[in-house]
Design an enzyme around this catalytic site. Structure first.
Site, mmCIF file in Angstrom:
data_model
loop_
_atom_site.group_PDB
_atom_site.id
_atom_site.type_symbol
_atom_site.label_atom_id
_atom_site.label_comp_id
_atom_site.label_asym_id
_atom_site.label_seq_id
_atom_site.Cartn_x
_atom_site.Cartn_y
_atom_site.Cartn_z
ATOM 1 N N CYS A 1 -45.666 -46.218 27.347
ATOM 2 C CA CYS A 1 -45.441 -46.645 28.739
ATOM 3 C C CYS A 1 -45.416 -45.397 29.607
ATOM 4 O O CYS A 1 -44.639 -44.484 29.350
ATOM 5 C CB CYS A 1 -44.108 -47.387 28.806
ATOM 6 S SG CYS A 1 -43.591 -47.785 30.484
ATOM 7 N N GLY B 1 -43.194 -45.741 39.419
ATOM 8 C CA GLY B 1 -44.312 -45.774 40.355
ATOM 9 C C GLY B 1 -45.012 -47.107 40.411
ATOM 10 O O GLY B 1 -44.853 -47.959 39.533
ATOM 11 N N GLU B 2 -45.790 -47.290 41.464
ATOM 12 C CA GLU B 2 -46.572 -48.514 41.646
ATOM 13 C C GLU B 2 -48.051 -48.137 41.447
ATOM 14 O O GLU B 2 -48.643 -47.470 42.297
ATOM 15 C CB GLU B 2 -46.300 -49.082 43.043
ATOM 16 C CG GLU B 2 -47.243 -50.178 43.504
ATOM 17 C CD GLU B 2 -47.432 -51.312 42.497
ATOM 18 O OE1 GLU B 2 -46.439 -51.840 41.968
ATOM 19 O OE2 GLU B 2 -48.595 -51.659 42.225
ATOM 20 N N GLU C 1 -41.103 -39.589 33.501
ATOM 21 C CA GLU C 1 -40.723 -40.016 32.156
ATOM 22 C C GLU C 1 -41.714 -41.007 31.574
ATOM 23 O O GLU C 1 -42.421 -41.721 32.293
ATOM 24 C CB GLU C 1 -39.307 -40.579 32.125
ATOM 25 C CG GLU C 1 -39.066 -41.792 32.974
ATOM 26 C CD GLU C 1 -37.610 -42.239 32.869
ATOM 27 O OE1 GLU C 1 -36.845 -41.939 33.793
ATOM 28 O OE2 GLU C 1 -37.256 -42.882 31.875
ATOM 29 N N CYS D 1 -36.550 -47.937 32.804
ATOM 30 C CA CYS D 1 -36.916 -47.965 34.205
ATOM 31 C C CYS D 1 -36.397 -46.803 35.043
ATOM 32 O O CYS D 1 -35.636 -46.984 35.993
ATOM 33 C CB CYS D 1 -36.481 -49.284 34.840
ATOM 34 S SG CYS D 1 -36.850 -50.712 33.851
ATOM 35 N N CYS E 1 -37.722 -51.862 45.315
ATOM 36 C CA CYS E 1 -37.129 -53.035 44.646
ATOM 37 C C CYS E 1 -35.635 -52.794 44.405
ATOM 38 O O CYS E 1 -35.229 -51.714 43.980
ATOM 39 C CB CYS E 1 -37.853 -53.325 43.321
ATOM 40 S SG CYS E 1 -39.595 -53.710 43.558
ATOM 41 N N SER F 1 -44.965 -58.335 38.702
ATOM 42 C CA SER F 1 -43.502 -58.393 38.778
ATOM 43 C C SER F 1 -43.140 -59.454 39.801
ATOM 44 O O SER F 1 -43.212 -59.213 41.001
ATOM 45 C CB SER F 1 -42.952 -57.025 39.191
ATOM 46 O OG SER F 1 -43.325 -56.076 38.213
ATOM 47 N N LEU F 2 -42.781 -60.617 39.296
ATOM 48 C CA LEU F 2 -42.547 -61.752 40.191
ATOM 49 C C LEU F 2 -41.060 -61.865 40.526
ATOM 50 O O LEU F 2 -40.673 -61.829 41.684
ATOM 51 C CB LEU F 2 -43.063 -63.032 39.524
ATOM 52 C CG LEU F 2 -43.379 -64.187 40.444
ATOM 53 C CD1 LEU F 2 -44.409 -63.816 41.485
ATOM 54 C CD2 LEU F 2 -43.875 -65.392 39.638
ATOM 55 N N HIS F 3 -40.239 -62.010 39.508
ATOM 56 C CA HIS F 3 -38.778 -61.927 39.626
ATOM 57 C C HIS F 3 -38.129 -63.004 40.481
ATOM 58 O O HIS F 3 -36.930 -62.920 40.761
ATOM 59 C CB HIS F 3 -38.334 -60.555 40.150
ATOM 60 C CG HIS F 3 -38.836 -59.381 39.358
ATOM 61 N ND1 HIS F 3 -38.951 -59.398 37.994
ATOM 62 C CD2 HIS F 3 -39.248 -58.141 39.752
ATOM 63 C CE1 HIS F 3 -39.418 -58.230 37.573
ATOM 64 N NE2 HIS F 3 -39.616 -57.457 38.622
ATOM 65 N N CYS G 1 -41.113 -43.711 43.834
ATOM 66 C CA CYS G 1 -41.813 -44.941 44.224
ATOM 67 C C CYS G 1 -41.332 -45.333 45.605
ATOM 68 O O CYS G 1 -40.200 -45.067 45.971
ATOM 69 C CB CYS G 1 -41.468 -46.049 43.224
ATOM 70 S SG CYS G 1 -42.302 -47.619 43.547
ATOM 71 N N CYS H 1 -34.173 -51.507 40.886
ATOM 72 C CA CYS H 1 -34.925 -50.482 40.155
ATOM 73 C C CYS H 1 -34.419 -49.077 40.474
ATOM 74 O O CYS H 1 -34.197 -48.736 41.631
ATOM 75 C CB CYS H 1 -36.398 -50.611 40.512
ATOM 76 S SG CYS H 1 -37.432 -49.402 39.687
ATOM 77 N N SER I 1 -49.065 -52.947 35.531
ATOM 78 C CA SER I 1 -48.001 -53.760 36.121
ATOM 79 C C SER I 1 -47.866 -53.448 37.604
ATOM 80 O O SER I 1 -47.826 -52.296 38.003
ATOM 81 C CB SER I 1 -46.689 -53.442 35.398
ATOM 82 O OG SER I 1 -45.618 -54.183 35.944
ATOM 83 N N ASN J 1 -31.680 -54.607 33.643
ATOM 84 C CA ASN J 1 -30.938 -53.435 33.165
ATOM 85 C C ASN J 1 -30.039 -52.966 34.288
ATOM 86 O O ASN J 1 -30.533 -52.566 35.337
ATOM 87 C CB ASN J 1 -31.904 -52.283 32.861
ATOM 88 C CG ASN J 1 -32.528 -52.435 31.510
ATOM 89 O OD1 ASN J 1 -31.835 -52.477 30.506
ATOM 90 N ND2 ASN J 1 -33.848 -52.529 31.483
HETATM 91 N N1 SAH Z 1 -44.335 -50.817 40.125
HETATM 92 C C1 SAH Z 1 -44.787 -51.608 39.018
HETATM 93 C C2 SAH Z 1 -44.563 -50.990 37.660
HETATM 94 C C3 SAH Z 1 -43.275 -50.280 37.393
HETATM 95 S S1 SAH Z 1 -41.820 -51.196 37.100
HETATM 96 C C4 SAH Z 1 -44.184 -52.984 39.088
HETATM 97 O O1 SAH Z 1 -43.412 -53.251 39.990
HETATM 98 O O2 SAH Z 1 -44.549 -53.821 38.277
HETATM 99 C C5 SAH Z 1 -42.020 -52.013 35.549
HETATM 100 C C6 SAH Z 1 -41.241 -53.318 35.476
HETATM 101 O O3 SAH Z 1 -39.829 -53.089 35.303
HETATM 102 C C7 SAH Z 1 -41.360 -54.151 36.726
HETATM 103 O O4 SAH Z 1 -41.498 -55.498 36.383
HETATM 104 C C8 SAH Z 1 -40.034 -53.906 37.395
HETATM 105 O O5 SAH Z 1 -39.741 -54.898 38.331
HETATM 106 C C9 SAH Z 1 -39.098 -53.882 36.208
HETATM 107 N N2 SAH Z 1 -37.801 -53.254 36.450
HETATM 108 C C10 SAH Z 1 -37.504 -52.196 37.220
HETATM 109 N N3 SAH Z 1 -36.180 -51.940 37.176
HETATM 110 C C11 SAH Z 1 -35.645 -52.835 36.339
HETATM 111 C C12 SAH Z 1 -34.313 -53.066 35.868
HETATM 112 N N4 SAH Z 1 -33.309 -52.321 36.265
HETATM 113 N N5 SAH Z 1 -34.137 -54.075 35.001
HETATM 114 C C13 SAH Z 1 -35.175 -54.834 34.575
HETATM 115 N N6 SAH Z 1 -36.440 -54.662 34.968
HETATM 116 C C14 SAH Z 1 -36.674 -53.677 35.864
#
Ligand code: SAH
Length: 345
Positions: A103, A157-158, A90, A331, A114, A212-214, A110, A117, A189, A288
């Site tokens: 995007c 994907g990463e 997608e 996502c 995470c 993606s630090l989180h 992937c 995700c 990203s 989300n």
């Molecule tokens: N693999 C890469 C790029 C894809 S994810 C990465 O990890 O950065 C793109 C972004 O969306 C990342 O920051 C990821 O952590 C975030 N993401 C994935 N699922 C999400 C969700 N359910 N809610 C909010 N952000 C999310």
């Protein structure tokens, strides 16, 4: 497989010569593929019929649009594309005042795992080819007739786990004679594959690196992201400092706020402390909710508090504007829903 759409102009020249053709044909074909986004050899009317016939032997990577959802709120368009082998990916088109942003996905599924995700739920199916990454953008341009000025690699994907194809994709996307997208309008990203961040810095692209630090510390990060068990947050931040010193590009940190996990005022102060010596920008994204996961998003007040706290500590911060809220959540959820529906039939 000979994937002509993934070839650089130089490679295409050599390939034409190997077919007994004149090298200048390469430029014509390259322009058809990457400037005009041709989806078939037939369309390339300035090539002889003979050559077009010869080229039919080499299937042209071209994605099939399976589904498009259009947001009535903001015009966001979500595309579900079918690849030649039947896999689905997608992509999203987001119209902004400063131009259209697309995007794209970099892998089918992937393997990063995470916790919040949807894209990682079924694991990794395979890497996308450079041509399959490009064609997501090309099909969207053809569908809408609009220009695309920004490309973000934030779909499924990463990107740094598909590194060689990523580099080729970046070269083709930014090359003159193709879409020629400005390097500064590209964002890659990553969840933080440290060695690849050092590699990318040495490619000397002027692109934005989004991390993606989180989380404000390793303990919380490990709860959310398995990759944090491999690389510590300090190692990630050190790689970011290096990226900035090599490229001069400010780092973006993505921070998905998950209620009760990483959204307290204390978490904000700790994060600010960790980032204060970095030239960076923090993007807050209320998580989300994904059907298969239990994460909840914090309420607006808590998100604002988090933002204010960071700002007071001198950190640049924005809250990510939610796009396409009325169409399938972000996502990987469109693909996920499609796959689940298929299984339930
Ligand atoms: N693999 C890469 C790029 C894809 S994810 C990465 O990890 O950065 C793109 C972004 O969306 C990342 O920051 C990821 O952590 C975030 N993401 C994935 N699922 C999400 C969700 N359910 N809610 C909010 N952000 C999310």
């Amino acid at each position: 497989m000979t994937d002509i759409k993934s070839m650089t102009l130089e490679e295409l020249k050599d390939f034409m010569v190997s077919l007994g053709e004149k090298p200048f044909r390469a430029k014509q074909i390259f322009s058809w593929l990457h400037e005009h986004q041709a989806a078939s050899w037939e369309e390339m009317t300035n090539l002889s019929r003979d050559l077009r016939q010869k080229l039919e032997e080499y299937p042209l990577t071209s994605l099939h649009t399976e589904q498009v959802q259009v947001s009535s709120l903001d015009g966001t368009r979500k595309y579900l594309f079918r690849l030649d082998d039947g896999n689905m990916v997608e992509s999203v088109l987001m119209p902004y005042r400063h131009g259209n942003s697309v995007c794209i996905s970099t892998q089918v599924g992937c393997r990063m795992g995470c916790r919040f995700c949807a894209s990682t739920l079924g694991g990794l199916e395979r890497n996308l080819l450079p041509s399959e990454m490009l064609d997501q953008i090309y099909r969207i341009i053809q569908d809408t007739g609009e220009k695309v000025s920004n490309v973000v690699l934030m779909g499924t994907g990463e990107p740094l786990d598909n590194y060689d194809n990523l580099l080729r994709f970046l070269a083709l996307l930014t090359e003159e004679g193709g879409l020629h997208i400005s390097q500064r309008n590209l964002t890659v990203s990553t969840c933080g594959l440290v060695p690849r961040i050092y590699d990318l810095a040495r490619e000397e692209y002027q692109l934005t690196l989004a991390i993606s630090l989180h989380a404000p510390n390793d303990e919380i990060r490990r709860q959310l992201m398995p990759i944090a068990k491999k690389y510590s947050m300090e190692e990630v931040l050190q790689a970011c400092r290096d990226y900035f010193s090599q490229t001069g590009r400010r780092i973006t940190f993505e921070y998905s706020l998950v209620a009760g996990v990483n959204d307290s005022p204390g978490n904000a102060s700790e994060l600010a402390g960790r980032l204060k010596d970095l030239n960076c920008h923090v993007n807050l994204i209320p998580v989300n909710p994904v059907r298969e996961r239990e994460n909840r998003r914090p309420d607006r007040q808590r998100v604002d508090n988090f933002k204010n706290k960071l700002e007071k500590c001198g950190i640049n911060v924005t809250i990510r504007r939610e796009m396409g809220a009325d169409i399938d959540g972000a996502c990987g959820q469109l693909r996920r829903r499609y796959l689940t529906a298929e299984r339930e039939q």
